[in-house]
Design a protein around this motif. Sequence first.
Motif, PDB file in Angstrom:
ATOM      1  N   SER A 106      69.346  58.762 -11.521  1.00  0.00           N
ATOM      2  CA  SER A 106      69.085  57.342 -11.276  1.00  0.00           C
ATOM      3  C   SER A 106      68.713  57.171  -9.818  1.00  0.00           C
ATOM      4  N   VAL A 107      68.047  56.055  -9.511  1.00  0.00           N
ATOM      5  CA  VAL A 107      67.553  55.829  -8.154  1.00  0.00           C
ATOM      6  C   VAL A 107      67.829  54.381  -7.758  1.00  0.00           C
ATOM      7  N   LEU A 108      68.322  54.199  -6.537  1.00  0.00           N
ATOM      8  CA  LEU A 108      68.438  52.877  -5.931  1.00  0.00           C
ATOM      9  C   LEU A 108      67.327  52.762  -4.901  1.00  0.00           C
ATOM     10  N   ARG A 109      66.430  51.785  -5.061  1.00  0.00           N
ATOM     11  CA  ARG A 109      65.329  51.573  -4.122  1.00  0.00           C
ATOM     12  C   ARG A 109      65.527  50.228  -3.425  1.00  0.00           C
ATOM     13  N   VAL A 110      65.510  50.258  -2.119  1.00  0.00           N
ATOM     14  CA  VAL A 110      65.681  49.043  -1.323  1.00  0.00           C
ATOM     15  C   VAL A 110      64.571  48.997  -0.272  1.00  0.00           C
ATOM     16  N   PRO A 111      64.303  47.824   0.333  1.00  0.00           N
ATOM     17  CA  PRO A 111      63.182  47.732   1.279  1.00  0.00           C
ATOM     18  C   PRO A 111      63.517  48.133   2.706  1.00  0.00           C
ATOM     19  N   TYR A 112      64.805  48.382   3.022  1.00  0.00           N
ATOM     20  CA  TYR A 112      65.186  48.692   4.396  1.00  0.00           C
ATOM     21  C   TYR A 112      66.115  49.904   4.424  1.00  0.00           C
ATOM     22  N   PHE A 113      65.967  50.727   5.451  1.00  0.00           N
ATOM     23  CA  PHE A 113      66.847  51.879   5.601  1.00  0.00           C
ATOM     24  C   PHE A 113      68.292  51.447   5.831  1.00  0.00           C
ATOM     25  N   SER A 114      68.495  50.341   6.536  1.00  0.00           N
ATOM     26  CA  SER A 114      69.862  49.871   6.788  1.00  0.00           C
ATOM     27  C   SER A 114      70.579  49.566   5.474  1.00  0.00           C
ATOM     28  N   ALA A 115      69.821  49.085   4.475  1.00  0.00           N
ATOM     29  CA  ALA A 115      70.425  48.808   3.172  1.00  0.00           C
ATOM     30  C   ALA A 115      70.786  50.095   2.451  1.00  0.00           C
ATOM     31  N   VAL A 116      70.033  51.172   2.694  1.00  0.00           N
ATOM     32  CA  VAL A 116      70.376  52.470   2.115  1.00  0.00           C
ATOM     33  C   VAL A 116      71.734  52.923   2.637  1.00  0.00           C
ATOM     34  N   ALA A 117      71.901  52.886   3.953  1.00  0.00           N
ATOM     35  CA  ALA A 117      73.163  53.321   4.555  1.00  0.00           C
ATOM     36  C   ALA A 117      74.332  52.479   4.051  1.00  0.00           C
ATOM     37  N   GLY A 146      81.732  55.143  -0.504  1.00  0.00           N
ATOM     38  CA  GLY A 146      82.436  54.947  -1.761  1.00  0.00           C
ATOM     39  C   GLY A 146      81.617  55.233  -3.001  1.00  0.00           C
ATOM     40  N   THR A 147      80.407  55.787  -2.854  1.00  0.00           N
ATOM     41  CA  THR A 147      79.557  56.095  -4.007  1.00  0.00           C
ATOM     42  C   THR A 147      79.208  57.574  -4.024  1.00  0.00           C
ATOM     43  N   ARG A 148      78.510  57.990  -5.060  1.00  0.00           N
ATOM     44  CA  ARG A 148      78.043  59.376  -5.161  1.00  0.00           C
ATOM     45  C   ARG A 148      76.542  59.464  -4.910  1.00  0.00           C
ATOM     46  N   PHE A 149      75.967  58.404  -4.327  1.00  0.00           N
ATOM     47  CA  PHE A 149      74.557  58.453  -3.970  1.00  0.00           C
ATOM     48  C   PHE A 149      74.306  59.507  -2.892  1.00  0.00           C
ATOM     49  N   ILE A 150      73.118  60.104  -2.943  1.00  0.00           N
ATOM     50  CA  ILE A 150      72.613  60.938  -1.850  1.00  0.00           C
ATOM     51  C   ILE A 150      71.352  60.266  -1.327  1.00  0.00           C
ATOM     52  N   THR A 182      71.678  70.926  -2.295  1.00  0.00           N
ATOM     53  CA  THR A 182      70.647  71.793  -2.863  1.00  0.00           C
ATOM     54  C   THR A 182      69.717  70.953  -3.745  1.00  0.00           C
ATOM     55  N   LEU A 183      68.632  71.576  -4.185  1.00  0.00           N
ATOM     56  CA  LEU A 183      67.750  70.870  -5.111  1.00  0.00           C
ATOM     57  C   LEU A 183      68.494  70.508  -6.397  1.00  0.00           C
ATOM     58  N   ALA A 184      69.400  71.368  -6.815  1.00  0.00           N
ATOM     59  CA  ALA A 184      70.191  71.063  -8.008  1.00  0.00           C
ATOM     60  C   ALA A 184      71.047  69.820  -7.798  1.00  0.00           C
ATOM     61  N   ASP A 185      71.568  69.639  -6.571  1.00  0.00           N
ATOM     62  CA  ASP A 185      72.355  68.441  -6.278  1.00  0.00           C
ATOM     63  C   ASP A 185      71.474  67.190  -6.327  1.00  0.00           C
ATOM     64  N   LEU A 186      70.256  67.301  -5.805  1.00  0.00           N
ATOM     65  CA  LEU A 186      69.349  66.155  -5.826  1.00  0.00           C
ATOM     66  C   LEU A 186      68.962  65.786  -7.252  1.00  0.00           C
ATOM     67  N   ALA A 187      69.024  66.761  -8.167  1.00  0.00           N
ATOM     68  CA  ALA A 187      68.729  66.491  -9.570  1.00  0.00           C
ATOM     69  C   ALA A 187      69.960  66.008 -10.327  1.00  0.00           C
ATOM     70  N   SER A 188      71.147  66.187  -9.738  1.00  0.00           N
ATOM     71  CA  SER A 188      72.388  65.868 -10.443  1.00  0.00           C
ATOM     72  C   SER A 188      72.996  64.536 -10.025  1.00  0.00           C
ATOM     73  N   TYR A 189      72.791  64.149  -8.750  1.00  0.00           N
ATOM     74  CA  TYR A 189      73.421  62.940  -8.232  1.00  0.00           C
ATOM     75  C   TYR A 189      72.386  61.825  -8.080  1.00  0.00           C
ATOM     76  N   PRO A 190      72.815  60.571  -8.201  1.00  0.00           N
ATOM     77  CA  PRO A 190      71.867  59.447  -8.017  1.00  0.00           C
ATOM     78  C   PRO A 190      71.351  59.401  -6.591  1.00  0.00           C
ATOM     79  N   GLN A 191      70.134  58.921  -6.445  1.00  0.00           N
ATOM     80  CA  GLN A 191      69.485  58.879  -5.139  1.00  0.00           C
ATOM     81  C   GLN A 191      69.355  57.441  -4.644  1.00  0.00           C
ATOM     82  N   ALA A 192      69.433  57.258  -3.328  1.00  0.00           N
ATOM     83  CA  ALA A 192      69.203  55.960  -2.697  1.00  0.00           C
ATOM     84  C   ALA A 192      68.112  56.135  -1.653  1.00  0.00           C
TER      85      ALA A 192
END
Length: 293
Positions: free
Chosen positions: A216-227, A232-236, A181-191
């Motif tokens: 918090s946000v993890l920003r990377v230059p490639y989608f493969s790095a996101v996956a 093992g994390t709580r990133f969405i 949900t939108l609440a989850d996107l506001a509660s969990y870190p994003q990648a």
Amino acid sequence: MHTSELDLNLLIPLEALLEERHVSRAAARVQLTQSAMSRALARLRRALGDELLVRTANTYELTPRARVVKRELEYLMPRIHALGRPPFDAATATDLVRLSCSDYITLLYGEPLFTAIFQQAPSLSLTIEALSPATVADVEHGRVDLAFVPFRPASNLSWLRLFDEDFVCLLAADHPVDRVTLADLASYPQAGAVFLAEEAMILERRLAELGVQPPSVLRVPYFSAVAAALPGTRFIATLPRRLAVRYAEDPRLRLVEAPAELNSFSYGLVWHPRLDQDPLHRWLRTQVTLLTG
């Protein structure tokens, strides 16, 4: 532009100067020395009665007259270049084609596209460059022939919509969230993958409009790095659907529908208008649309 007052040998240097807006880059592009290009610029200024390029703090800017000339050249020069070329034949073409795209596109369409291109044009050379904040400028200045982008540029470049895409969420298989949900996107870190300012805006701007700010946000230059960052994390990770379903084959990951409030978007091709009728470029665009249409 009164070409009767202008040495036609100066048209190619003129085109390079107005597109590159830089004497050294223009010289390298047409294989002239910098001093020769400087002399060409001086002759062009005299012939056209205008400075054409004006030095600013960090770069050169086009004068109003130069912008008019540039627009005329965009339609004139392809016809001039075509005069010296034999009719296009993919089987014998030896050109260098420069594409720009993300790993999203190469994963989805790279194999069939490369196969189609090199089966028909075995002597063609192809360079793939990663999308970057400079991609649109590279297309405008002729450094990239064709780019795959998830937005329609605000500039006067040619654009062809390939397909519509929507978002889904990818997360670790053991993530506690079952329905995002939108609440989850506001509660969990994003990648997420960020390589174009406009791409980031598609999702992040929409989240901001909805009042969603991840902790918090993890920003990377490639989608493969996101996956790779998810197990093992709580990133969405909120990703394009066509890509996410590929990564969801990993048993460590799980695919969940994104909130309905997140809008879909269009992926398309962008190129310079001077290439609209170029036979090689039209052939290349056809290869892409046959796969994605």
